[in-house]
Design a protein around this motif. Structure first.
Motif, PDB file in Angstrom:
ATOM      1  N   THR A 382      -2.248   8.651   6.183  1.00 42.14           N
ATOM      2  CA  THR A 382      -1.421   8.669   4.978  1.00 42.14           C
ATOM      3  C   THR A 382       0.051   8.926   5.269  1.00 42.14           C
ATOM      4  O   THR A 382       0.923   8.330   4.642  1.00 42.14           O
ATOM      5  CB  THR A 382      -1.938   9.742   3.996  1.00 42.14           C
ATOM      6  OG1 THR A 382      -3.328   9.540   3.772  1.00 42.14           O
ATOM      7  CG2 THR A 382      -1.211   9.661   2.670  1.00 42.14           C
ATOM      8  N   ALA A 383       0.331   9.796   6.236  1.00 38.53           N
ATOM      9  CA  ALA A 383       1.711  10.184   6.508  1.00 38.53           C
ATOM     10  C   ALA A 383       2.581   9.035   6.993  1.00 38.53           C
ATOM     11  O   ALA A 383       3.808   9.096   6.891  1.00 38.53           O
ATOM     12  CB  ALA A 383       1.737  11.319   7.540  1.00 38.53           C
ATOM     13  N   VAL A 384       1.973   7.975   7.531  1.00 35.68           N
ATOM     14  CA  VAL A 384       2.749   6.820   8.006  1.00 35.68           C
ATOM     15  C   VAL A 384       2.206   5.515   7.420  1.00 35.68           C
ATOM     16  O   VAL A 384       2.530   4.433   7.907  1.00 35.68           O
ATOM     17  CB  VAL A 384       2.746   6.741   9.549  1.00 35.68           C
ATOM     18  CG1 VAL A 384       3.412   7.957  10.160  1.00 35.68           C
ATOM     19  CG2 VAL A 384       1.330   6.562  10.096  1.00 35.68           C
ATOM     20  N   ARG A 385       1.397   5.621   6.379  1.00 35.63           N
ATOM     21  CA  ARG A 385       0.685   4.434   5.884  1.00 35.63           C
ATOM     22  C   ARG A 385       1.626   3.380   5.311  1.00 35.63           C
ATOM     23  O   ARG A 385       1.499   2.185   5.617  1.00 35.63           O
ATOM     24  CB  ARG A 385      -0.352   4.839   4.838  1.00 35.63           C
ATOM     25  CG  ARG A 385      -1.149   3.651   4.276  1.00 35.63           C
ATOM     26  CD  ARG A 385      -2.347   4.126   3.499  1.00 35.63           C
ATOM     27  NE  ARG A 385      -3.270   4.810   4.391  1.00 35.63           N
ATOM     28  CZ  ARG A 385      -3.917   5.935   4.079  1.00 35.63           C
ATOM     29  NH1 ARG A 385      -3.725   6.493   2.891  1.00 35.63           N
ATOM     30  NH2 ARG A 385      -4.734   6.479   4.939  1.00 35.63           N
ATOM     31  N   ALA A 386       2.560   3.760   4.462  1.00 39.66           N
ATOM     32  CA  ALA A 386       3.467   2.774   3.874  1.00 39.66           C
ATOM     33  C   ALA A 386       4.320   2.112   4.953  1.00 39.66           C
ATOM     34  O   ALA A 386       4.525   0.893   4.940  1.00 39.66           O
ATOM     35  CB  ALA A 386       4.360   3.437   2.820  1.00 39.66           C
ATOM     36  N   THR A 387       4.795   2.905   5.908  1.00 39.70           N
ATOM     37  CA  THR A 387       5.603   2.354   6.997  1.00 39.70           C
ATOM     38  C   THR A 387       4.763   1.443   7.886  1.00 39.70           C
ATOM     39  O   THR A 387       5.175   0.326   8.213  1.00 39.70           O
ATOM     40  CB  THR A 387       6.201   3.491   7.846  1.00 39.70           C
ATOM     41  OG1 THR A 387       6.897   4.395   6.994  1.00 39.70           O
ATOM     42  CG2 THR A 387       7.158   2.939   8.883  1.00 39.70           C
ATOM     43  N   GLY A 388       3.573   1.899   8.286  1.00 37.22           N
ATOM     44  CA  GLY A 388       2.718   1.110   9.162  1.00 37.22           C
ATOM     45  C   GLY A 388       2.232  -0.169   8.510  1.00 37.22           C
ATOM     46  O   GLY A 388       2.276  -1.246   9.111  1.00 37.22           O
ATOM     47  N   THR A 389       1.765  -0.059   7.275  1.00 37.51           N
ATOM     48  CA  THR A 389       1.298  -1.248   6.555  1.00 37.51           C
ATOM     49  C   THR A 389       2.439  -2.224   6.327  1.00 37.51           C
ATOM     50  O   THR A 389       2.304  -3.434   6.558  1.00 37.51           O
ATOM     51  CB  THR A 389       0.677  -0.847   5.208  1.00 37.51           C
ATOM     52  OG1 THR A 389      -0.478  -0.039   5.432  1.00 37.51           O
ATOM     53  CG2 THR A 389       0.272  -2.081   4.405  1.00 37.51           C
ATOM     54  N   GLY A 390       3.589  -1.713   5.874  1.00 37.42           N
ATOM     55  CA  GLY A 390       4.718  -2.590   5.600  1.00 37.42           C
ATOM     56  C   GLY A 390       5.220  -3.302   6.838  1.00 37.42           C
ATOM     57  O   GLY A 390       5.484  -4.514   6.817  1.00 37.42           O
ATOM     58  N   LEU A 391       5.348  -2.581   7.954  1.00 37.80           N
ATOM     59  CA  LEU A 391       5.873  -3.195   9.168  1.00 37.80           C
ATOM     60  C   LEU A 391       4.907  -4.210   9.767  1.00 37.80           C
ATOM     61  O   LEU A 391       5.315  -5.321  10.125  1.00 37.80           O
ATOM     62  CB  LEU A 391       6.199  -2.120  10.196  1.00 37.80           C
ATOM     63  CG  LEU A 391       7.581  -1.475  10.089  1.00 37.80           C
ATOM     64  CD1 LEU A 391       7.715  -0.342  11.092  1.00 37.80           C
ATOM     65  CD2 LEU A 391       8.671  -2.510  10.340  1.00 37.80           C
ATOM     66  N   THR A 392       3.626  -3.856   9.898  1.00 32.76           N
ATOM     67  CA  THR A 392       2.690  -4.801  10.502  1.00 32.76           C
ATOM     68  C   THR A 392       2.509  -6.037   9.627  1.00 32.76           C
ATOM     69  O   THR A 392       2.455  -7.166  10.130  1.00 32.76           O
ATOM     70  CB  THR A 392       1.325  -4.139  10.750  1.00 32.76           C
ATOM     71  OG1 THR A 392       0.870  -3.495   9.546  1.00 32.76           O
ATOM     72  CG2 THR A 392       1.414  -3.117  11.855  1.00 32.76           C
ATOM     73  N   TRP A 393       2.419  -5.833   8.328  1.00 37.67           N
ATOM     74  CA  TRP A 393       2.296  -6.977   7.413  1.00 37.67           C
ATOM     75  C   TRP A 393       3.520  -7.874   7.525  1.00 37.67           C
ATOM     76  O   TRP A 393       3.412  -9.087   7.686  1.00 37.67           O
ATOM     77  CB  TRP A 393       2.129  -6.467   5.981  1.00 37.67           C
ATOM     78  CG  TRP A 393       2.012  -7.545   4.938  1.00 37.67           C
ATOM     79  CD1 TRP A 393       3.021  -8.326   4.447  1.00 37.67           C
ATOM     80  CD2 TRP A 393       0.821  -7.968   4.253  1.00 37.67           C
ATOM     81  NE1 TRP A 393       2.546  -9.196   3.495  1.00 37.67           N
ATOM     82  CE2 TRP A 393       1.198  -8.998   3.371  1.00 37.67           C
ATOM     83  CE3 TRP A 393      -0.504  -7.552   4.299  1.00 37.67           C
ATOM     84  CZ2 TRP A 393       0.277  -9.633   2.534  1.00 37.67           C
ATOM     85  CZ3 TRP A 393      -1.410  -8.188   3.466  1.00 37.67           C
ATOM     86  CH2 TRP A 393      -1.032  -9.211   2.606  1.00 37.67           C
TER      87      TRP A 393
END
Length: 449
Positions: A382-393
């Motif tokens: 959760t702590a990096v989910r928006a960043t991780g999802t946004g960047l990989t996508w």
């Protein structure tokens, strides 16, 4: 220094989201992504006209390549938007990031309708056009970081696969469907040469609708319970603790970088298929099959409905067979179906046959990334989910979004486009399958802090 791992050892006791919260978050994710893809689809539908007005060249295919290159410019800058908005969303909330990003995309899209062309101010028009594509791309990258997390974090586990397909594929289908309807209306208002004279400007002006609808839709949106729980835990641990690592730094830590690499491979394979099918269909129908604008818009509407069915169906299926098996299944189908459908579509003289191939291409391509959104969410804490999802996508889709430009450059005329598409889609499907083989099953990982 605290990282995402600090919170992973103590599973959170999550508050069950209310029915209203679930529905509102689902609608926000679905329409947030759909409205922003509506703005991006506008360029795809006017690509031949934009190519002539802003990227004039001796050969029509070079002008078309210029228009698609401007689309690729937006895609390439999107990871920066995800880094900025994703970091903000992981620190301060998905809701605020989503609202700012959606309004920004709508306004930046409408500006294109005001731009002077090369015939009016020379090549400065091309530079200004590309500048605003960059601005638009940053906001779209921000939408991904927020819309692709708040919905899945706010629905019960049972419905997360379907939610993934609804947002990732259904949202894009909504965007494409709205753009197709606008294209149809504008084509009737500005038939023939009138579309190239001023009708294309109306297409861009319609982007203002996204800002208005977004503000109305997100007014009652609540923050996701998973994010609120994380914030509460952070607050409890904050007294006397060292400074917390930024989400971007945590994302590239040893514990997350392997997940990032594998997720990017699958994102590229899914994104490339999307842009080479749904994204390239308007050009394919016009240049290869010679379908009139009004008829093409109706076929595109049907293709977007098929895309939504495929994405939602495979997203739901992944809830029963897992994310990994879903990717492997769709990779095998794509290897056979994509080359066959592109070549069949090029060689049929039946309008029904052309439409059927378009529907199947859209259905299969969107089904193949129906589980992608929830898979990415489950790959990152959760702590990096928006960043991780946004960047990989966005990295995956940025690389995939460059391929229509490559097709236009490699194909020496419209007759070669189907074969080039058949070859390139086979290559990207192999990359997609490599990622699917390398990944672990992620289902059930979303609630980890």
């Amino acid at each position: 220094m605290q990282t995402a791992a600090t919170f992973a050892s103590d599973p959170p006791a999550l508050a069950k989201p209310t029915g209203r919260q679930t529905v509102t978050a689902a609608m926000a994710s679905l329409f947030g992504w759909g409205l922003d893809l509506f703005d991006l689809f506008i360029l795809l539908y006017v690509a031949p006209v934009v190519g002539t007005l802003f990227f004039p060249a001796d050969k029509p295919m070079l002008s078309l390549a210029g228009a698609y290159a401007s689309f690729a410019v937006t895609l390439l800058i999107r990871p920066l938007g995800s880094a900025l908005f994703g970091s903000y969303a992981d620190r301060f909330g998905r809701r605020r990031a989503l609202m700012v990003a959606v309004v920004g995309v709508g306004i930046s899209t409408a500006v294109f309708g005001l731009l002077p062309t090369v015939g009016q101010i020379g090549w400065l028009a091309t530079a200004v056009f590309l500048l605003f594509r960059l601005v638009q791309g940053i906001f779209v990258g921000g939408v991904v970081a927020a819309s692709h997390t708040i919905g899945t974090e706010s629905v019960p586990e049972r419905w997360r696969g379907l939610m993934s397909g609804a947002v990732g594929g259904g949202g894009s289908a909504i965007g494409g469907l709205l753009a197709s309807l606008v294209f149809y209306v504008v084509s009737l208002m500005a038939p023939g040469e009138a579309f190239a004279d001023w009708g294309w400007r109306l297409m861009f002006f319609s982007g203002l609708l996204t800002s208005v609808i977004g503000l109305i839709l997100f007014r009652n949106l609540e923050e996701s319970p998973i994010f609120k729980d994380l914030q509460a835990r952070k607050a409890a641990l904050r007294a006397g603790a060292p400074a917390e690592a930024s989400p971007i730094r945590s994302l590239f830590s040893p514990s997350n970088r392997g997940s990032f690499a594998v997720a990017t491979l699958i994102s590229f394979g899914g994104g490339a298929a999307y842009y080479l099918t749904s994204g390239y269909l308007p050009t394919l129908l016009k240049l290869v099959n010679g379908v009139p604008n009004a008829t093409a818009s109706m076929i595109l509407i049907g293709a977007n409905v098929a895309a939504a069915i495929g994405a939602c169906g495979m997203g739901e299926l992944s809830q029963h067979i897992g994310r990994k098996r879903s990717f492997l299944l769709m990779g095998a189908i794509r290897l056979l179906a994509f080359p066959a459908l592109f070549l069949t579509m090029a060689n049929t003289t039946s309008l029904v046959g052309v439409a059927a191939c378009a529907f199947l291409l859209a259905l299969i391509a969107n089904a193949s990334y129906g589980p992608l959104l929830i898979f990415l969410n489950e790959k990152f804490p959760t702590a990096v989910r928006a960043t991780g999802t946004g960047l990989t996508w966005n990295i995956g889709f940025a690389l995939g979004g460059m391929l229509p430009t490559l097709v236009s450059l490699v194909a020496d005329g419209p007759t070669q486009i189907p074969m080039v598409l058949a070859v390139i889609t086979t290559g990207v499907t192999l990359v997609y399958l490599v990622g699917a083989f390398l990944t672990d099953e992620t289902q059930g990982n979303l609630d980890r802090a």
